[in-house]
Design a protein around this motif. Structure first.
Motif, short mmCIF file in Angstrom:
data_model
loop_
_atom_site.label_atom_id
_atom_site.label_comp_id
_atom_site.label_asym_id
_atom_site.label_seq_id
_atom_site.Cartn_x
_atom_site.Cartn_y
_atom_site.Cartn_z
N LYS A 57 -12.32 4.72 -38.51
CA LYS A 57 -12.90 3.88 -37.52
C LYS A 57 -14.37 3.67 -37.69
CE LYS A 57 -9.57 5.95 -34.25
NZ LYS A 57 -9.46 7.11 -33.47
N SER A 58 -15.14 4.83 -38.06
CA SER A 58 -16.84 4.55 -38.06
C SER A 58 -17.08 4.12 -39.69
CB SER A 58 -17.61 5.84 -37.66
OG SER A 58 -16.98 6.67 -38.37
N LEU A 59 -16.16 4.44 -40.54
CA LEU A 59 -16.58 4.35 -42.13
C LEU A 59 -17.53 5.25 -42.59
CD1 LEU A 59 -16.55 0.52 -42.48
CD2 LEU A 59 -14.52 1.92 -42.60
N GLN A 60 -17.72 6.47 -41.67
CA GLN A 60 -18.65 7.39 -42.38
C GLN A 60 -17.91 8.28 -43.16
OE1 GLN A 60 -19.69 9.04 -38.49
NE2 GLN A 60 -21.97 8.13 -38.51
N GLU A 61 -18.68 8.92 -44.18
CA GLU A 61 -18.05 9.81 -45.21
C GLU A 61 -18.54 11.06 -45.08
OE1 GLU A 61 -17.23 6.81 -49.00
OE2 GLU A 61 -19.04 8.24 -49.18
N LEU A 62 -17.49 12.15 -45.40
CA LEU A 62 -17.88 13.44 -45.54
C LEU A 62 -17.38 14.03 -46.70
CD1 LEU A 62 -18.59 15.91 -43.89
CD2 LEU A 62 -16.32 15.92 -42.86
N VAL A 63 -18.11 14.98 -47.59
CA VAL A 63 -17.45 15.49 -48.62
C VAL A 63 -17.55 17.16 -48.41
CG1 VAL A 63 -18.06 16.15 -51.06
CG2 VAL A 63 -18.87 13.71 -50.19
N VAL A 64 -16.19 17.52 -48.84
CA VAL A 64 -15.94 18.66 -48.49
C VAL A 64 -15.55 19.54 -49.78
CG1 VAL A 64 -15.33 18.53 -45.88
CG2 VAL A 64 -13.52 18.36 -47.74
N LYS A 65 -15.21 20.84 -49.77
CA LYS A 65 -14.65 21.42 -50.87
C LYS A 65 -13.46 22.54 -50.25
CE LYS A 65 -18.16 25.06 -51.32
NZ LYS A 65 -19.02 25.88 -52.10
N THR A 66 -12.49 22.51 -51.08
CA THR A 66 -11.32 23.29 -50.80
C THR A 66 -10.81 24.07 -52.11
OG1 THR A 66 -9.09 23.37 -50.01
CG2 THR A 66 -9.86 21.37 -51.01
N ALA A 67 -10.22 25.31 -51.81
CA ALA A 67 -9.63 25.87 -52.98
C ALA A 67 -8.32 25.45 -53.35
CB ALA A 67 -9.60 27.41 -52.42
N GLN A 68 -7.80 24.58 -52.44
CA GLN A 68 -6.47 23.95 -53.03
C GLN A 68 -6.94 22.90 -54.24
OE1 GLN A 68 -6.58 22.50 -48.77
NE2 GLN A 68 -4.15 22.54 -48.91
N LYS A 69 -5.96 22.68 -54.90
CA LYS A 69 -6.17 22.05 -56.19
C LYS A 69 -5.27 20.71 -56.31
CE LYS A 69 -7.39 25.92 -58.82
NZ LYS A 69 -6.81 27.33 -58.93
N PHE A 70 -6.25 19.54 -55.95
CA PHE A 70 -5.59 18.28 -55.72
C PHE A 70 -5.98 17.57 -56.93
CE2 PHE A 70 -6.45 19.46 -51.18
CZ PHE A 70 -4.68 19.45 -50.75
N ASP A 71 -5.25 16.26 -57.02
CA ASP A 71 -5.55 15.30 -58.08
C ASP A 71 -5.67 13.77 -57.61
OD1 ASP A 71 -2.92 14.49 -57.72
OD2 ASP A 71 -2.02 15.68 -59.61
N ASP A 72 -5.83 12.92 -58.30
CA ASP A 72 -5.88 11.48 -57.75
C ASP A 72 -4.78 10.96 -56.76
OD1 ASP A 72 -8.50 11.48 -59.11
OD2 ASP A 72 -7.53 10.35 -60.70
N ASP A 73 -3.75 11.70 -56.65
CA ASP A 73 -2.43 11.21 -56.14
C ASP A 73 -3.00 11.41 -54.56
OD1 ASP A 73 -1.06 10.75 -58.23
OD2 ASP A 73 0.11 12.63 -57.92
N LEU A 74 -3.86 12.01 -54.14
CA LEU A 74 -4.45 12.34 -52.96
C LEU A 74 -5.20 11.20 -52.20
CD1 LEU A 74 -4.20 14.53 -50.30
CD2 LEU A 74 -6.46 15.37 -51.23
N ILE A 75 -5.69 10.27 -53.11
CA ILE A 75 -6.52 9.33 -52.78
C ILE A 75 -6.00 8.37 -52.17
CG2 ILE A 75 -8.11 7.31 -53.65
CD1 ILE A 75 -8.87 9.35 -55.93
N GLY A 76 -6.45 7.78 -50.86
CA GLY A 76 -5.96 6.95 -50.12
C GLY A 76 -5.12 7.66 -48.75
N LYS A 77 -4.78 8.80 -48.91
CA LYS A 77 -3.83 9.46 -47.87
C LYS A 77 -4.82 9.82 -46.66
CE LYS A 77 -0.17 10.89 -51.09
NZ LYS A 77 0.64 12.28 -51.42
N HIS A 78 -4.20 9.80 -45.59
CA HIS A 78 -4.75 10.32 -44.42
C HIS A 78 -4.63 11.92 -44.27
CE1 HIS A 78 -5.55 6.45 -42.62
NE2 HIS A 78 -4.48 5.89 -43.47
N VAL A 79 -5.51 12.57 -43.88
CA VAL A 79 -5.39 14.06 -43.88
C VAL A 79 -5.97 14.58 -42.55
CG1 VAL A 79 -5.29 14.16 -46.24
CG2 VAL A 79 -7.46 14.12 -45.12
N HIS A 80 -5.99 15.88 -42.16
CA HIS A 80 -6.74 16.68 -41.20
C HIS A 80 -7.47 17.87 -41.86
CE1 HIS A 80 -5.66 14.39 -37.48
NE2 HIS A 80 -4.35 14.35 -38.14
#
Length: 121
Positions: A57-80
């Motif tokens: 909605k606002s196009l604001q960005e946020l960078v977070v870190k997680t112990a979960q191990k993701f790869d590029d397949d997550l790009i484009g997905k909607h998350v909470h």
């Protein structure tokens, strides 16, 4: 047993802020490995993932870190997000400077938003 005193409400990260970030729907725009460092040198041990998110909605960005191990397949997905830890610290602007910038580091759990149709690959 004594509980640790929560200072985050005094330095700008309140429960309302946490609730707001967790209630927002985010879209993943980038992922990169979060690696362990020892003696100022990068090791081969992966701790998790840095995830760049954007509020659609606002196009604001946020960078977070997680112990979960993701790869590029997550790009484009909607998350909470579910925030596990908040660190607020000062980062020096230059080694010879008396000034610093305030930084906030969020460690989170990421859950895919099943209510939004995810892009097909």
């Amino acid at each position: 047993m004594a509980r640790s005193f929560d200072t985050t409400k005094f330095v700008g990260f309140t429960q309302v802020g946490k609730d707001t970030i967790e209630s927002m729907g985010w879209q993943v725009t980038d992922v990169r490995e979060w690696m362990e460092y020892k003696n100022s040198k990068r090791t081969d041990h992966r701790l998790g993932t840095y995830v760049t998110l954007q509020d659609p909605k606002s196009l604001q960005e946020l960078v977070v870190k997680t112990a979960q191990k993701f790869d590029d397949d997550l790009i484009g997905k909607h998350v909470h997000l579910v925030i596990d830890e908040v660190k607020i610290y000062a980062r020096g602007t230059k080694t010879t400077s008396d000034f610093a910038t305030v930084e906030v580091s969020l460690t989170v759990q990421i859950e895919e938003d099943q209510s939004v149709k995810q892009p097909q690959k």
